[in-house]
Design an enzyme around this catalytic site. Structure first.
Site, mmCIF file in Angstrom:
data_model
loop_
_atom_site.group_PDB
_atom_site.id
_atom_site.type_symbol
_atom_site.label_atom_id
_atom_site.label_comp_id
_atom_site.label_asym_id
_atom_site.label_seq_id
_atom_site.Cartn_x
_atom_site.Cartn_y
_atom_site.Cartn_z
ATOM 1 N N LYS A 13 -52.246 24.699 74.710
ATOM 2 C CA LYS A 13 -51.549 23.443 74.381
ATOM 3 C C LYS A 13 -51.263 23.575 72.609
ATOM 4 C CE LYS A 13 -55.140 20.765 75.277
ATOM 5 N NZ LYS A 13 -56.022 21.868 75.999
ATOM 6 N N ARG A 156 -63.598 30.519 67.308
ATOM 7 C CA ARG A 156 -64.266 29.132 67.574
ATOM 8 C C ARG A 156 -65.537 29.402 68.167
ATOM 9 N NH1 ARG A 156 -59.966 24.958 69.667
ATOM 10 N NH2 ARG A 156 -61.910 24.294 70.732
ATOM 11 N N ARG A 167 -66.690 23.651 79.363
ATOM 12 C CA ARG A 167 -65.598 23.034 79.066
ATOM 13 C C ARG A 167 -64.448 22.798 80.097
ATOM 14 N NH1 ARG A 167 -63.460 25.945 73.883
ATOM 15 N NH2 ARG A 167 -61.943 24.397 73.772
HETATM 16 P P1 AMP Z 1 -59.974 21.323 71.471
HETATM 17 O O1 AMP Z 1 -59.672 21.970 70.160
HETATM 18 O O2 AMP Z 1 -59.000 20.082 71.813
HETATM 19 O O3 AMP Z 1 -60.458 22.189 72.475
HETATM 20 O O4 AMP Z 1 -61.327 20.467 71.174
HETATM 21 C C1 AMP Z 1 -62.694 21.144 70.727
HETATM 22 C C2 AMP Z 1 -63.591 19.966 70.956
HETATM 23 O O5 AMP Z 1 -63.457 18.833 70.492
HETATM 24 C C3 AMP Z 1 -63.713 19.520 72.603
HETATM 25 O O6 AMP Z 1 -64.431 20.572 73.237
HETATM 26 C C4 AMP Z 1 -64.623 18.461 72.348
HETATM 27 O O7 AMP Z 1 -65.967 18.475 72.008
HETATM 28 C C5 AMP Z 1 -63.896 17.832 71.156
HETATM 29 N N1 AMP Z 1 -62.867 16.832 71.563
HETATM 30 C C6 AMP Z 1 -61.655 17.119 71.019
HETATM 31 N N2 AMP Z 1 -60.572 15.900 71.411
HETATM 32 C C7 AMP Z 1 -61.324 15.220 72.185
HETATM 33 C C8 AMP Z 1 -61.081 14.160 72.922
HETATM 34 N N3 AMP Z 1 -59.966 13.459 73.061
HETATM 35 N N4 AMP Z 1 -62.164 13.481 73.536
HETATM 36 C C9 AMP Z 1 -63.458 13.936 73.338
HETATM 37 N N5 AMP Z 1 -63.711 15.040 72.740
HETATM 38 C C10 AMP Z 1 -62.604 15.600 72.030
#
Ligand code: AMP
Length: 210
Positions: A13, A156, A167
């Site tokens: 994404k 990360r 996740r």
């Molecule tokens: P991402 O970079 O989108 O994979 O987000 C990394 C982490 O941030 C996720 O595993 C969640 O812990 C948190 N996070 C990001 N976006 C959201 C969201 N819309 N709702 C809840 N947690 C989020």
């Protein structure tokens, strides 16, 4: 154009959002990047979010709804935006709807859990600007250095295999139901992950009629 990019963690994404943002000239809003920067700067939001993020769990809806409503009210969002990683629960989608925030398309990148598990070990992100890379699929020009801002590329913490597994479980339970939610509203456009980043971008632009 107002877009949501849906897909499992590691579906690509972030990478696709950056490409679309260049092509469509609209900003990408990634709650993951906003949260990582809040954690790095030790803000109150960052302090609340850190433990959830490290464990691969979702940050509570009220924190996310606050972040996203504030960001979408900024002037650069007036002409459209790409949401990357939000909404991630039905409650978040309903909150956006109640706030009168509408979308033209919801693109779901379809990819198997097996491919994601293989891929995640190679992912790197810029600790300064959040840009994503992959050691094989999307390498930076200079190893360990961000092409866009010269920042340091890091792995990360939540890309460790055990965390990726949780996740993915969270994705299937909490986020995947959004596909039915947006399909009911006639907005869902499913796109199969392709073997290259460019081919996936072309497939996404095709469903957007571009
Ligand atoms: P991402 O970079 O989108 O994979 O987000 C990394 C982490 O941030 C996720 O595993 C969640 O812990 C948190 N996070 C990001 N976006 C959201 C969201 N819309 N709702 C809840 N947690 C989020």
């Amino acid at each position: 154009m107002k877009l949501i990019l849906l897909g499992a963690p590691g579906a690509g994404k972030g990478t696709q959002a950056e490409i679309l943002c260049g092509q469509l000239k609209i900003p990408t809003i990634s709650t993951g990047n906003i949260l990582r920067s809040a954690v790095k700067n030790g803000t109150p939001t960052g302090l609340k979010a850190k433990a959830f993020m490290d464990a691969g769990q979702l940050v509570p809806d009220e924190v996310i709804i606050g972040i996203i409503s504030e960001r979408l009210a900024e002037p650069d969002c007036a002409g459209g935006y790409i949401l990357d990683g939000v909404p991630r629960t039905i409650a978040q989608a309903e909150a956006l709807e109640e706030a009168g925030i509408t979308f033209d398309h919801v693109v779901s990148i379809e990819i198997s859990d097996g491919t994601i598990m293989e891929r995640m070990g190679g992912r790197r992100v810029c600790e300064s600007c959040g840009a994503s890379y992959h050691v094989v699929a999307v390498p930076p020009k200079t190893e360990g250095v961000c092409d866009k801002c010269g920042g340091k590329l890091i792995q990360r913490k939540d890309d460790a295999p055990e965390t990726v597994q949780s996740r993915l479980e969270v994705y299937h339970k909490e986020t995947e139901p959004l596909k039915a939610f947006y399909a009911q509203r006639g907005l869902l456009r499913a796109v199969e992950n392709q073997t290259t980043v460019e081919a996936t971008s072309r497939a996404i632009l095709a469903v957007l009629g571009r």
